[in-house]
Write an enzyme that holds these catalytic residues in place. Structure first.
Site, PDB file in Angstrom:
ATOM      1  N   HIS A 168      -1.950  -5.744   3.218  1.00 33.33           N
ATOM      2  CA  HIS A 168      -2.167  -6.192   1.828  1.00 33.33           C
ATOM      3  C   HIS A 168      -2.335  -7.713   1.863  1.00 33.33           C
ATOM      4  O   HIS A 168      -3.255  -8.217   2.504  1.00 33.33           O
ATOM      5  CB  HIS A 168      -0.974  -5.704   0.996  1.00 33.33           C
ATOM      6  N   HIS A 216     -11.480  -1.711   2.263  1.00 29.86           N
ATOM      7  CA  HIS A 216     -10.708  -1.770   1.015  1.00 29.86           C
ATOM      8  C   HIS A 216     -10.600  -0.366   0.447  1.00 29.86           C
ATOM      9  O   HIS A 216     -11.538   0.417   0.565  1.00 29.86           O
ATOM     10  CB  HIS A 216     -11.408  -2.689  -0.003  1.00 29.86           C
ATOM     11  N   ASP A 242      -9.737 -11.295   1.793  1.00 29.44           N
ATOM     12  CA  ASP A 242      -8.956 -12.031   2.782  1.00 29.44           C
ATOM     13  C   ASP A 242      -9.778 -12.523   3.958  1.00 29.44           C
ATOM     14  O   ASP A 242      -9.274 -13.269   4.792  1.00 29.44           O
ATOM     15  CB  ASP A 242      -7.823 -11.130   3.322  1.00 29.44           C
TER      16      ASP A 242
HETATM   17  N1  CMC Z   1     -11.020  -1.876  10.886  1.00 34.11           N
HETATM   18  C1  CMC Z   1     -11.392  -0.749  11.537  1.00 34.11           C
HETATM   19  N2  CMC Z   1     -11.366   0.468  10.967  1.00 34.11           N
HETATM   20  C2  CMC Z   1     -10.963   0.561   9.702  1.00 34.11           C
HETATM   21  C3  CMC Z   1     -10.578  -0.567   8.950  1.00 34.11           C
HETATM   22  C4  CMC Z   1     -10.622  -1.818   9.588  1.00 34.11           C
HETATM   23  N3  CMC Z   1     -10.276  -2.927   8.946  1.00 34.11           N
HETATM   24  N4  CMC Z   1     -10.213  -0.181   7.703  1.00 34.11           N
HETATM   25  C5  CMC Z   1     -10.346   1.140   7.657  1.00 34.11           C
HETATM   26  N5  CMC Z   1     -10.816   1.600   8.867  1.00 34.11           N
HETATM   27  C6  CMC Z   1     -11.180   2.986   9.198  1.00 34.11           C
HETATM   28  C7  CMC Z   1      -9.942   3.826   9.436  1.00 34.11           C
HETATM   29  O1  CMC Z   1      -9.545   3.807  10.787  1.00 34.11           O
HETATM   30  C8  CMC Z   1     -10.433   5.168   8.959  1.00 34.11           C
HETATM   31  O2  CMC Z   1     -11.250   5.704   9.998  1.00 34.11           O
HETATM   32  P1  CMC Z   1     -11.244   7.313  10.296  1.00 34.11           P
HETATM   33  O3  CMC Z   1     -11.821   7.933   9.044  1.00 34.11           O
HETATM   34  O4  CMC Z   1     -12.088   7.469  11.487  1.00 34.11           O
HETATM   35  O5  CMC Z   1      -9.812   7.684  10.506  1.00 34.11           O
HETATM   36  C9  CMC Z   1     -11.339   4.849   7.797  1.00 34.11           C
HETATM   37  O6  CMC Z   1     -11.837   3.527   8.067  1.00 34.11           O
HETATM   38  C10 CMC Z   1     -10.654   4.887   6.445  1.00 34.11           C
HETATM   39  O7  CMC Z   1      -9.507   4.036   6.519  1.00 34.11           O
HETATM   40  P2  CMC Z   1      -8.180   4.238   5.677  1.00 34.11           P
HETATM   41  O8  CMC Z   1      -7.042   3.604   6.396  1.00 34.11           O
HETATM   42  O9  CMC Z   1      -8.044   5.687   5.311  1.00 34.11           O
HETATM   43  O10 CMC Z   1      -8.537   3.434   4.361  1.00 34.11           O
HETATM   44  P3  CMC Z   1      -7.509   2.960   3.266  1.00 34.11           P
HETATM   45  O11 CMC Z   1      -8.248   2.951   1.998  1.00 34.11           O
HETATM   46  O12 CMC Z   1      -6.253   3.775   3.318  1.00 34.11           O
HETATM   47  O13 CMC Z   1      -7.126   1.481   3.730  1.00 34.11           O
HETATM   48  C11 CMC Z   1      -7.122  -0.862   3.964  1.00 34.11           C
HETATM   49  C12 CMC Z   1      -7.593   0.326   3.125  1.00 34.11           C
HETATM   50  C13 CMC Z   1      -7.461  -2.159   3.234  1.00 34.11           C
HETATM   51  C14 CMC Z   1      -5.603  -0.798   4.146  1.00 34.11           C
HETATM   52  C15 CMC Z   1      -7.821  -0.806   5.336  1.00 34.11           C
HETATM   53  O14 CMC Z   1      -9.220  -0.911   5.188  1.00 34.11           O
HETATM   54  C16 CMC Z   1      -7.305  -1.893   6.302  1.00 34.11           C
HETATM   55  O15 CMC Z   1      -6.312  -1.674   6.993  1.00 34.11           O
HETATM   56  N6  CMC Z   1      -8.001  -3.074   6.371  1.00 34.11           N
HETATM   57  C17 CMC Z   1      -7.543  -4.166   7.199  1.00 34.11           C
HETATM   58  C18 CMC Z   1      -6.426  -4.938   6.481  1.00 34.11           C
HETATM   59  C19 CMC Z   1      -6.969  -5.765   5.335  1.00 34.11           C
HETATM   60  O16 CMC Z   1      -7.938  -6.494   5.479  1.00 34.11           O
HETATM   61  N7  CMC Z   1      -6.271  -5.688   4.184  1.00 34.11           N
HETATM   62  C20 CMC Z   1      -6.621  -6.469   2.995  1.00 34.11           C
HETATM   63  C21 CMC Z   1      -7.097  -5.593   1.874  1.00 34.11           C
HETATM   64  S1  CMC Z   1      -7.849  -6.478   0.527  1.00 34.11           S
HETATM   65  C22 CMC Z   1      -6.635  -7.482  -0.176  1.00 34.11           C
HETATM   66  C23 CMC Z   1      -5.340  -6.818  -0.487  1.00 34.11           C
HETATM   67  O17 CMC Z   1      -5.245  -5.649  -0.835  1.00 34.11           O
HETATM   68  O18 CMC Z   1      -4.356  -7.525  -0.424  1.00 34.11           O
END
Ligand code: CMC
Length: 389
Positions: A228, A267, A323
């Protein structure tokens, strides 16, 4: 389990009705109270936007002056809060200091527990918006081993914050107007983002009628996580680890193999370019004109270029988020990475409070109490200790 819905991570569950922030993640639209984020970032100050989030309308000139004056009135913190902060270890993480200090504030304002009164709520809202930058700046000074600088209420909200951060005895510190404006824009972009993890925590804690300081501290704790608000810190560490443009493809391959995530990408709601990232990218160039170019920008641009063409990221609709570029600006302004989540928490304070206020005024809101799908054992015979295998 009857008709109970199972929705881990709440991807498809609306926890409230809200009139504050609208997101259309498929096309990349973000609006506060119906105003596009691009317009607010260009034309408003952060305090104007905070007023909008809290009250539903932009202030007229008299309302803005009254609001601004009332925030300035509350910027000083109690000396014992300052002393409490001084007792942290020399290397305490500023975000840990912020979270625990805001929690401690509930003991300084016990009347805040009477959350039922709108007048009482209004005072606590002003106090939090005014004092969080002071506490944030103190946490930075602490990490530097420098004396804390008291607020100067002749300065604007963002100028005052920068002065509390960087002013030394008689060093004539005067923030560059371009940097003040950049910070103002970053604060506007971070001010609210509907029912994200930390805002949901703010509403959940508030739903038990806990005071807003305790709820804010809980929300800030949720923000601290690297998935986050801690992501901006993680992005900078990642860019530094990659080090140079030629190392980018290797790093992207490691992310695709599942070894780690590409921080600042992806996201839950945006399945298109995060509109905030677009504004920040432009803002970065303007800041670098003043501070000099951050060499890690080239690493970030190459990461973005490769990822946006790569099938793994395209298929999963992973785009740069807010971010991805913000940390580069903060670093260019001379802020250490440990301050990045704190710099997210300062402006998000207005959003958390607007959401908390809305939930307090919502007659349909009840204490938040999700259910579960129970998978454990059912009623069993007790085995005395000496007879257990
Ligand atoms: N790098 C590589 N793969 C990713 C990433 C990433 N940053 N984000 C998601 N994926 C993949 C994930 O492995 C999954 O793949 P598969 O379907 O093969 O298992 C797929 O994309 C869907 O991911 P998810 O974890 O189910 O998606 P989510 O909506 O639960 O998570 C997130 C959203 C923001 C937590 C995630 O994209 C992430 O961890 N990003 C990196 C951390 C980040 O930049 N966070 C800041 C978010 S924006 C500001 C805020 O909220 O504060």
């Amino acid at each position: 389990f009857g008709l109970m819905a199972y929705d881990p991570g709440y991807t498809n569950t609306a926890s409230c009705k809200s009139r504050i922030t609208y997101i259309d993640g498929d096309v990349g639209i973000l609006e506060y109270r119906g105003y596009p984020i691009e317009v607010l970032a260009e034309k408003c100050t952060y305090l104007e936007v905070a007023y909008l989030l809290l009250n539903g309308e932009l202030p007229d000139a008299a309302q803005l002056k009254e609001w601004d004056d009332s925030i300035r009135f509350h910027t000083v913190v109690h000396e014992n809060i300052k002393r409490q902060m001084e007792s942290f270890r020399y290397d305490a993480h500023p975000m840990g200091m912020l979270i625990s200090t805001v929690a401690a504030m509930s003991t300084f304002y016990p009347e805040a527990k009477k959350v039922g009164s709108p007048e009482n709520r209004a005072v606590q809202i002003k106090r939090l918006i005014a004092k969080v930058p002071t506490i944030a700046a103190f946490s930075y000074r602490h990490s530097q081993g420098h004396p804390y600088v008291y607020p100067n209420n002749d300065l604007s909200y963002t100028e005052n914050f920068l002065a509390m951060m960087f002013q030394m005895f008689n060093n004539g510190y005067k923030p560059d107007p371009a940097l003040v404006r950049a910070l103002e824009v970053l604060f506007i972009l971070h001010a609210d983002h509907e029912q994200n993890c930390s805002t949901s925590v703010m509403r959940a804690i508030g739903s038990s009628d806990a005071d807003p300081y305790s709820a804010h501290a809980g929300a800030a704790a949720a923000l601290y996580g690297p998935l986050h608000g801690g992501a901006n810190e993680a992005v900078l560490r990642m860019l530094a680890e990659i080090g140079s443009v030629k190392e980018v493809p290797k790093y992207v391959a490691r992310c695709k193999s599942g070894e780690m995530r590409l921080m600042g990408f992806g996201h839950r709601v945006y399945k298109n370019y995060d509109p905030r990232a677009r504004i920040i990218k432009k803002c970065a160039e303007e800041v670098f004109d003043v501070t000099g170019r951050n060499p890690l920008l080239d690493v970030a641009l190459e990461l973005e270029r490769i990822a946006l063409e790569d099938e793994y990221f395209v298929k999963r609709k992973l785009y740069p988020n807010v971010d991805f570029y913000s940390g580069l600006i903060y670093e260019a302004m001379g802020l250490p990475v440990t301050m990045f989540p704190v710099l997210f928490a300062i402006p998000r304070t207005a959003g958390w409070l607007a959401q908390w206020k809305e939930s307090m005024e919502d007659e349909e809101q009840r204490i938040q109490r999700p259910r579960q799908i129970y998978l454990g054992e059912r009623t069993r015979d007790f085995v005395p200790l000496e007879k257990r295998p």
